[in-house]
Design an enzyme around this catalytic site. Structure first.
Site, PDB file in Angstrom:
ATOM      1  N   GLN A  62       3.857   3.190  -0.301  1.00  0.00           N
ATOM      2  CA  GLN A  62       4.719   2.118  -0.798  1.00  0.00           C
ATOM      3  C   GLN A  62       5.668   2.587  -1.886  1.00  0.00           C
ATOM      4  OE1 GLN A  62       1.090  -0.023  -2.290  1.00  0.00           O
ATOM      5  NE2 GLN A  62       2.471  -0.598  -3.966  1.00  0.00           N
ATOM      6  N   CYS A  68       2.188  -3.673  -1.811  1.00  0.00           N
ATOM      7  CA  CYS A  68       0.901  -3.301  -1.220  1.00  0.00           C
ATOM      8  C   CYS A  68       0.437  -4.327  -0.192  1.00  0.00           C
ATOM      9  CB  CYS A  68      -0.147  -3.125  -2.306  1.00  0.00           C
ATOM     10  SG  CYS A  68      -0.450  -4.597  -3.306  1.00  0.00           S
ATOM     11  N   HIS A 362      -4.211  -5.677  -6.129  1.00  0.00           N
ATOM     12  CA  HIS A 362      -3.782  -4.717  -5.114  1.00  0.00           C
ATOM     13  C   HIS A 362      -4.447  -5.032  -3.784  1.00  0.00           C
ATOM     14  CE1 HIS A 362      -2.096  -0.973  -3.696  1.00  0.00           C
ATOM     15  NE2 HIS A 362      -3.271  -0.419  -3.453  1.00  0.00           N
ATOM     16  N   ASN A 383      -5.517   3.237   1.710  1.00  0.00           N
ATOM     17  CA  ASN A 383      -4.578   2.810   0.680  1.00  0.00           C
ATOM     18  C   ASN A 383      -3.149   3.027   1.165  1.00  0.00           C
ATOM     19  OD1 ASN A 383      -3.628   1.872  -1.772  1.00  0.00           O
ATOM     20  ND2 ASN A 383      -4.925   3.202  -3.007  1.00  0.00           N
TER      21      ASN A 383
END
Length: 444
Positions: A62, A68, A362, A383
């Protein structure tokens, strides 16, 4: 109580009498708190092996944006697409959703400004709106609202721009403009302007927002051509396909099947009820944010059930707590700050929420879990911070960290027992409304 010289002397004496105080002082001064309190046992326990593990490919990045929630959602959506159409490491356009999200959030903000225009400046709701008129963050239902209205496109069709990768300048400009527009709208209401004049003013404001977004993010396509080679080197081509038709053909999820479950053990949110958050959303007339609050054991059992069925899980958590970004470890035992400072930092999950110590910050994707005798010990996390952190971008989350800092998961309703489906059905049109500043309204 006043801090006196005598009191300071007692404080200093306490420091001197703390075991290994001089050594600890040097360690913390040289290495910082986290490195000085890092535990070897956690690094050993959090090795990246799992009994249930989905194949999901390379991670995304990102960069310097707060998208996110968009990345996590598009990663969840692309996983089956990659497998079904044999397109390794395929990405959907995050910039496409960024464009529509910021346009819709601007309109959502204007509507909230008008709805609160009779309240004085200084009222908590007005202050809440003006503090952050819009931002990069969001929640699962907000993604659904965008995709249901606008569809999706491949990243190659609407690639990254500077502002997609580095969104702070765009956010500063948009928030400056939206605050100025709020002044105009509130004045029109105060002057009893006719609705037609207010609507025209709002349309002009949205036109300016649209222009800003075109310049910074690009023009989203209404239809496009797209070609690719699959993993078997076979060529495929689409001509003049719309974003909505692309979503139907290549993903074809019924997003209404996926529901947001939260674990918030605070007294104001009894379990097994549906909640929404006042003034939270993006698409006016689109899908409303709704959360079903569940106890942690039920919460986790549903996550395991979905993983065992081969589906990854969008989830929201407080990623900055008890975590090591470089190592890719999220574990309540990774840092021993209690031992380092000889002080008690312990709080319950409810206390952290009630006293503003924690909230969702997040969104990521759960892609695996390690089970021992049917019980989870650690979880695999995809992630969106690129491959230079963790294990090529993948993190390990301990089960205790999941209990303490995971607040939201998205689960297909087919995995829910009948009693939970009935709660959603019965309370869907009248969920309990939480205040705009409630922690469950935090944007990942």
């Amino acid at each position: 109580m006043e801090i006196t010289n005598e009191l300071l002397k007692r404080f200093d004496k306490d420091v001197q009498e703390t075991p290994a105080s001089a050594t600890l002082k040097n360690a913390v001064a040289t290495n910082g708190i986290n490195k000085s309190s890092e535990t070897l046992a956690s690094k050993i326990a959090m090795n990246p092996t799992f009994s249930v593990e989905l194949e999901t490919g390379s991670v995304t990045d990102q960069m310097k944006s707060g998208l996110c929630w968009v990345f996590a959602a598009l990663n969840t959506l692309r996983h089956p697409l990659q497998a079904d159409f044999k397109i390794k490491d395929f990405e959907l356009s995050q910039g496409y959703l960024l464009f529509w999200d910021k346009l819709e959030k601007s309109n959502f903000f204007f509507e909230n400004v008008l709805n609160t225009a009779v309240l004085p400046v200084g009222d908590r709701k007005v202050d809440f709106l003006m503090t952050t008129p819009q931002q990069d963050g969001g929640q699962w239902d907000m993604i659904c609202a965008l995709v249901e209205k606008y569809g999706l496109v491949p990243k190659s069709v609407m690639p990254d721009t500077f502002s997609r990768q580095n969104s702070s300048e765009l956010n500063d400009v948009l928030n400056k403009k939206l605050r100025k527009d709020a002044i105009v709208l509130r004045k029109l209401v105060a002057d009893n302007a006719p609705e037609s004049e207010i609507n025209q003013a709002k349309e002009n404001m949205l036109s300016e927002v649209y222009r800003i977004l075109v310049y910074t993010v690009g023009t989203p396509p209404t239809s496009f051509d797209w070609s690719y080679r699959d993993d078997d080197k076979k060529f495929h081509e689409e001509k003049n396909i719309t974003p909505q038709d692309f979503f139907k053909k290549y993903i074809n999820w019924d997003l209404s099947d996926y529901v947001s479950l939260i674990n918030s053990p605070t007294d104001d949110k009894p379990y097994n009820h549906l909640y929404t958050v006042e003034m939270l959303g993006n698409v006016v007339g689109g899908r409303q944010v709704r959360h079903l609050n569940l106890d942690i054991d039920t919460f986790k059992s549903l996550a395991i059930k979905q993983l065992e069925a081969g589906e990854s899980i969008w989830f929201g958590s407080d990623v900055g707590q008890s975590s090591d970004t470089k190592l890719g470890i999220m574990d309540t035992k990774i840092h021993d700050i209690n031992g380092l400072f000889a002080a008690d930092f312990q709080m319950t999950k409810a206390e952290r929420l009630d006293y503003a110590e924690s909230l969702m910050t997040h969104a990521m994707v759960i892609t695996g879990v390690n089970l021992e005798d049917g019980k989870p010990t650690k979880w695999k996390v995809e992630n969106s911070w690129g491959e230079k952190v963790g294990t090529k971008g993948y993190f390990v989350m301990s089960d205790d960290w999941f209990d303490q800092y995971t607040y939201q998961i998205v689960i297909n309703k087919k995995y829910l027992p009948e009693n939970l489906k009935k709660i959603i059905q019965d309370e869907y049109d009248q969920p309990k409304v939480l205040a705009p500043w409630d922690p469950m309204g935090a944007l990942a």
